[in-house]
Structure formats: C-alpha cells, structure tokens
Design a protein around this motif. Sequence first.
Motif, mmCIF file in Angstrom:
data_model
loop_
_atom_site.group_PDB
_atom_site.id
_atom_site.type_symbol
_atom_site.label_atom_id
_atom_site.label_comp_id
_atom_site.label_asym_id
_atom_site.label_seq_id
_atom_site.Cartn_x
_atom_site.Cartn_y
_atom_site.Cartn_z
ATOM 1 N N ILE A 144 -2.570 11.220 6.940
ATOM 2 C CA ILE A 144 -2.056 12.422 7.601
ATOM 3 C C ILE A 144 -3.206 13.279 8.121
ATOM 4 C CG2 ILE A 144 -0.847 14.600 7.185
ATOM 5 C CD1 ILE A 144 0.980 13.063 5.241
ATOM 6 N N ARG A 177 -1.929 8.166 1.683
ATOM 7 C CA ARG A 177 -0.940 8.955 2.437
ATOM 8 C C ARG A 177 -1.559 10.238 2.970
ATOM 9 N NH1 ARG A 177 4.878 9.539 -0.169
ATOM 10 N NH2 ARG A 177 4.641 7.307 0.207
ATOM 11 N N ALA A 196 2.929 9.098 6.787
ATOM 12 C CA ALA A 196 3.628 9.643 5.619
ATOM 13 C C ALA A 196 4.243 8.544 4.761
ATOM 14 C CB ALA A 196 4.718 10.612 6.078
#
Length: 558
Positions: free
Chosen positions: A357, A353, A526
């Motif tokens: 990002i 995650r 996300a």
Amino acid sequence: MTTQSSSSTKEQALEAASWLPLIIIVLAQLQMAFNINALPVSIGPIAADLDAPATAISTALVYYSLFVAAFVMLGAKLGKIIGERRVFQVSALVHGASMAWMAVATDTASMNYAQILSGIAAAALVPTLVVLIAASYQGKQQAQAFGILASIPAVASGIAFIVAGYIATALSWRYSFGLLAILSIVVFILSFRLTKVPRTTGLNIDFIGVVLSAAAIAFILIGFNNLNEWGFLWATPNAPFNLLGLSPVPFFIIFGIVLGHSFFRWSHRRVAAKKTPLLALEVLDSSEEKNTVLAFLVAGALGTAVSFLIPIYIQFVQDQTPLFTAIAIVPYTLVVALAAIFSVRLYDRFTPRWLGIICFILVAIGSVFVGFSIANEWGTPLVILGLMILGLGEGTMLTLLFNVLVSSSPKKFAGDVGALRGVANNVSSALGAAFAGVVAVGLLGVVVASLLNVSGLPQSVRTEFNFDDVDFVTNAQLKETLSKMNASPEQVAEAVRINEEARLRSLRATFILIAAVSLLALFPAAGLPKYAPGSVSAEEVVTEESLDYEDSKAAPIA
C-alpha cells in the motif's frame, strides 16, 4: 586429522574461486538488461535514423517482452531436458546474433525481428540462471549469489542508461548493440567454466499448454499495442481487417482472455490425468497469490511506462541528447536500484500488505509531482524529487512482490514461481510500453486537435499537414517538414508552438493517469499477505529449486 585439513583447504579454495560462475551469469543478465534499456535511452537517434516515430521503439520493446513471456515456461522445461549449461550457451550466442542484427537494422521491421529473436533467446536463457547458481554455490554463498542476481536488473538499468546514452551521443546507437554481440561471445567462452547440470530424463513438454499460453499472451499484448493504430472500437484505415466496421483490437483482447482461460482448464485436466502441466497450478491457488501477481503486473507496467516516457520528455520536449538523458535519469535509476537492494531491511517492521500500500501511494505521489512540474527545463527540483519518490516505491515494490511470490507457494514449486515471475515481469513490461505509447500518443492527438481548432492556422496548412500523424517529434524535425510546404514563417512558428504545448500537456496527463492506475492498484495491494516475507530466505528458495530438480530426476513424469 589430515583428511579434515585437506577437506577444509579444499572448501576454502572452492570458496575463493567460486565467484567466477556468478560473474558469468551476471554478464549474461547484463547482456539482456542492456538491450531493453538501450532502446529507450537511444529513442531519439533510433527514431531519426530509421525514419520512424518514437512509439515504434515501444513496439519493439513489446515484441521482445511478448516473446519472453510467451515462451519462458517452455524455456524452463527445455533447460531440464537438454541441460541448463548447454541452453545457457546457445541462448547467449543467439541473443548476441540478434544484437548484431539490431546493430545493422535499416528499418522498423528489421528492428522488430531482431527484438523477437532476442526475446526467444532470453526466454530460454532466463530460467537457467537460478539453476546454474544452485549448481555452483552452497550455503551462505548461494543465498548471496541469488540476492545479487535479483538486484542486477535494477543496477543494469542505471549502467545501461549511462553507457548507451554516451555511445549514442558520441558515436552511434548501433555501437551499443554491436558491443552486446561481442559480449555474447565472451559469455559463451567463459560459460565452459560453469557447472554442468545433468539432464532430466523422462520429462515431457506440454505442447498444447505452450501453444495456449503463448497465443493468449500474444493476442492480448498485440491488441493493446495497436489501440491507436487500429482503433479502440471502430477500425481505422491502418487496421489489418475489420468486422462490420469494428476494430480487431477488442476481438484480439477477448480472444486472448478466452485462450488464457483455456490454458488453465487444460492444465487442470493434465493434473487430473496425473500429468505435469506447463505451470504448477498451486502457485496461483490462494487469493493472496493472485493479488500478488496482479500487483506485480501493475508495478512492472508502471515502471516500464515511466522508463519509456522520461526519454521522450527529455529528447523530444527538451530536444536534449541521449547522454543528457542518461545523466538526468541517474537519480531515478539509482533510487530504484538502492530500494530494490536494501528494502529487505523493512520486512521485519512492515507486512507485505502495508508495504504494498505504501509503495503504490509513493508511486502515485511521485507521478503527480512529475505530472504537475514538468516543463521545458529539466532542472526543476520537483521533477527530480518526483522521480526519486516514484523510484523508491517502484524498487521496493518489485523486490517485495518477488519475495511474496516465493514465500506464499510451497517451496517445491520454486521453479514454477520463477517461471510465473518471468511471465508476469515481461507481460507487465510489454503492457507498460504499450500503455506509454498508446496513451501518450492518443492524448497528443486529442490535444493537437483541440489546439488546432483555436489556432490561427489557415485550413490549407491544416489540410496539407496532418498533426495527428506527427507523433512525438522535435521542433527541428517539425520545422524541416513544414519547410517543404507552402507555410509562412508565422505559420511555422504557430505550428511549432502547438507542437510544444501538445507534447507537454499529453505527457503531463499521462503521468497523472499513471498516478491514477497506481491508486487503483491499492485494491490488490490490500490483498497481499500479512506475514513478514523476511521469514523465507533466498537460500531456502534456491535449495528448494535444487530439491525440485532432484525429485523430478528421481520420479520421471509422463
């Protein structure tokens, strides 16, 4: 004791000779990767030789990616039924024949047909690579071979840009594709040294699933690729048909989405009937898996768009040679390759995650740097820095997402994950090429119209020469066209100025839009998993591919 010594010696001999299959497989991978990278780096000479706009090359790339994405799942099934080595051999030769066709192409139609044939061959060839590695290697060597295979596309990109760039400048772009035809014969001859994998009996192909998935992909990609030519909402004169004046583009895209939905409904019906679908639905069960595929599509599309825009910028804005393009793009391709290979060391420190990002933010920052700093001189440090930042995010992201796709699904579906990755990779490539062509040319038309309104060109020159149809052309090409018209030297100079400014502004805006899309991709990023992908090794993935093959052989599926 003698038996143990003999066994040990045999294993050592096998290990010493076992790199040849990987070399053969890598050559086949290079054969495919070289083709799709030689097209953009040779964009200027190809466009001039075939008397075609620069976006015609992006259309050829779209056709290639479309056919790979549409038929790669069918290719995986054919490999099991016919035998992976035989499919590998035939596909390598067919791909070589398409490269020979490409080398003698006389117009955009023959170029597109050659790329379509190439895409069909690649769709059959790609799924065989993992299986052949699984059949040729065991233990640590198997994991090493799988890792090398995963890094080859990024490495091949840099090699292809330099070699094809030099050949296009020193000789002709046609020689690059001619060499690929020769390479295919070498791969075919060497392929008899590959391990022969037994065929799977009792396996049936879901032909309805093949038709639904292929048609869905085709309608969506053709619709996106013709946004400019056919019109987004209202049909242009170039549209093949119109519905009450409306463009076929939205109907193509909507119909493609409907067919895609029908494909998944049909797959659910086959599962309920105890039959094997074309793609195991378990690989898309969770929201994390769906977000991973969505992020993969965005990352791949952005990478393809950048690889297409850079040659346009260097060869059309700066009027440089393909060789200069190849040398100038080395920092970008080198960073992409290194990031793809070494980013796995970050998996113990960051979750997918957070890495996702960070990578999309890096792509956005790099795109903004490039967008605000490109000019008529390549040596701008911010341009090179921006591309290196962009490449760092891109290379890390694509390797990460592949690991997440593998580790988020049950290992027995590793083959289906590989097929899904092939579909996502080639759909994203087609969308990226279409995005680059459609957006850049669309913005070019808007900027040209705006500049014409405030220019000093008389109406007679504007009417006689339609700037909206110019596409991306060099100053020399524009001057040659204007020399055939009744335009004064001052008017020609003004037209060239408009051309220069319009090209630069449209490319800048396109890079800014790439940054915006990258920031929007933070939403699927996300939704990536929080676990460390490093907990699943390449060896486990390939081992499960072999186990899945053995299970299918032991229990034939109706």
